[in-house]
Design a protein around this motif. Structure first.
Motif, mmCIF file in Angstrom:
data_model
loop_
_atom_site.group_PDB
_atom_site.id
_atom_site.type_symbol
_atom_site.label_atom_id
_atom_site.label_comp_id
_atom_site.label_asym_id
_atom_site.label_seq_id
_atom_site.Cartn_x
_atom_site.Cartn_y
_atom_site.Cartn_z
ATOM 1 N N ILE A 12 0.831 -1.022 0.159
ATOM 2 C CA ILE A 12 -0.052 -0.431 -0.006
ATOM 3 C C ILE A 12 0.806 1.187 -0.214
ATOM 4 N N LYS A 13 1.964 0.864 1.065
ATOM 5 C CA LYS A 13 2.979 1.977 1.242
ATOM 6 C C LYS A 13 3.935 3.129 -0.081
ATOM 7 N N GLN A 14 3.710 1.800 -1.183
ATOM 8 C CA GLN A 14 4.146 2.281 -2.327
ATOM 9 C C GLN A 14 3.541 2.597 -3.872
ATOM 10 N N HIS A 15 2.511 2.544 -3.316
ATOM 11 C CA HIS A 15 1.357 3.432 -3.871
ATOM 12 C C HIS A 15 0.666 4.318 -3.645
ATOM 13 N N HIS A 16 0.214 4.639 -4.129
ATOM 14 C CA HIS A 16 -0.957 6.390 -3.685
ATOM 15 C C HIS A 16 -2.396 6.328 -4.687
ATOM 16 N N CYS A 31 -13.821 5.475 -9.016
ATOM 17 C CA CYS A 31 -14.103 6.331 -9.249
ATOM 18 C C CYS A 31 -12.300 6.186 -8.235
ATOM 19 N N ASN A 32 -11.660 7.120 -9.324
ATOM 20 C CA ASN A 32 -10.363 7.005 -8.421
ATOM 21 C C ASN A 32 -9.481 7.671 -7.487
ATOM 22 N N LEU A 33 -9.013 7.578 -6.835
ATOM 23 C CA LEU A 33 -8.929 8.622 -5.645
ATOM 24 C C LEU A 33 -7.332 8.483 -4.911
ATOM 25 N N PHE A 34 -6.970 9.179 -4.501
ATOM 26 C CA PHE A 34 -4.796 9.940 -3.529
ATOM 27 C C PHE A 34 -5.675 9.132 -2.977
ATOM 28 N N TYR A 35 -4.827 9.065 -2.575
ATOM 29 C CA TYR A 35 -4.705 8.841 -0.631
ATOM 30 C C TYR A 35 -3.390 8.282 0.272
ATOM 31 N N ALA A 36 -4.075 8.412 1.729
ATOM 32 C CA ALA A 36 -3.074 8.227 2.475
ATOM 33 C C ALA A 36 -3.259 7.132 3.815
ATOM 34 N N PHE A 37 -1.797 6.431 4.208
ATOM 35 C CA PHE A 37 -2.512 4.997 4.355
ATOM 36 C C PHE A 37 -2.064 5.172 6.209
ATOM 37 N N ASP A 38 -2.491 4.811 6.463
ATOM 38 C CA ASP A 38 -2.339 4.735 8.442
ATOM 39 C C ASP A 38 -2.323 3.044 8.823
ATOM 40 N N GLU A 39 -1.329 2.499 9.384
ATOM 41 C CA GLU A 39 -0.847 0.980 9.438
ATOM 42 C C GLU A 39 -1.506 1.072 10.499
ATOM 43 N N LYS A 40 -1.469 2.390 11.998
ATOM 44 C CA LYS A 40 -1.807 1.643 12.847
ATOM 45 C C LYS A 40 -3.429 1.054 13.165
ATOM 46 N N GLU A 41 -4.235 2.385 12.303
ATOM 47 C CA GLU A 41 -5.917 2.136 12.653
ATOM 48 C C GLU A 41 -6.314 1.500 11.570
ATOM 49 N N VAL A 42 -5.197 0.959 10.396
ATOM 50 C CA VAL A 42 -5.722 -0.020 9.345
ATOM 51 C C VAL A 42 -6.466 1.122 7.956
ATOM 52 N N SER A 43 -6.289 1.913 8.033
ATOM 53 C CA SER A 43 -7.311 2.655 7.216
ATOM 54 C C SER A 43 -6.703 3.610 6.499
ATOM 55 N N VAL A 64 -17.834 -0.182 1.111
ATOM 56 C CA VAL A 64 -17.041 0.026 0.095
ATOM 57 C C VAL A 64 -16.012 -0.967 -0.217
ATOM 58 N N ALA A 65 -15.708 -0.975 -2.064
ATOM 59 C CA ALA A 65 -14.678 -2.381 -1.798
ATOM 60 C C ALA A 65 -13.934 -1.067 -2.807
ATOM 61 N N GLY A 66 -12.602 -1.664 -3.095
ATOM 62 C CA GLY A 66 -11.842 -0.797 -4.245
ATOM 63 C C GLY A 66 -10.536 -1.814 -3.514
ATOM 64 N N SER A 67 -9.555 -1.314 -4.336
ATOM 65 C CA SER A 67 -8.081 -2.253 -5.359
ATOM 66 C C SER A 67 -7.027 -0.926 -4.984
ATOM 67 N N VAL A 68 -5.954 -1.576 -5.196
ATOM 68 C CA VAL A 68 -4.339 -0.481 -5.768
ATOM 69 C C VAL A 68 -3.612 -1.718 -5.912
#
Length: 141
Positions: A12-16, A31-43, A64-68
């Protein structure tokens, strides 16, 4: 040896950019969205406007469902992540800071931020063997 969750977080952290699918009644949206990821919250933390079809769907149905994915033509390097989660307005100040640290130019637009709390991951990683799948469900730890 890395745990399965660590492998997923590292990917996840290798992508955005994610693809996100939503639905409400018979209305579907992707849709496509830019994201940040928090591993403590798994969010994931994403920005989006209330006027979009996907947010209108989420107001009615927060599931929701999604993919990276890693885009490659080399079969042995194929990697992809599917996820499911619950979408909500972001209220956590630390996660807001994480998003703007990841995308500082977004501060100029002051977008509405949202959180996707993940409850399911399915990762395909051909680096671990052809068709190798890692499946995790909440609770992750």
């Amino acid at each position: 040896m890395k745990s399965d969750l660590e492998k997923i977080v590292n990917f996840i952290k290798q992508h955005h950019v994610m693809s996100l699918a939503t639905s409400a009644e018979l209305e579907l949206s992707v849709c496509n969205l830019f994201y940040a990821f928090d591993e403590k919250e798994v969010s994931f933390v994403v920005a989006s406007s209330d006027e979009t079809t996907h947010i209108q769907n989420i107001i009615k149905n927060p599931n929701v469902a999604g993919s990276v994915v890693l885009e490659t033509k080399t079969v042995g390097k194929i990697q992809g992540l599917q996820f499911r989660g619950t979408f909500s307005i972001l209220e956590d100040e630390a996660l807001k800071k994480l998003y703007f640290k990841t995308f500082p130019y977004a501060l100029a637009m002051m977008p509405k931020l949202w959180k996707i709390k993940i409850n399911y991951f399915k990762m395909t990683d051909n680096n671990l063997g052809f068709g190798k799948k890692i499946i995790l469900q909440e609770p992750f730890l």
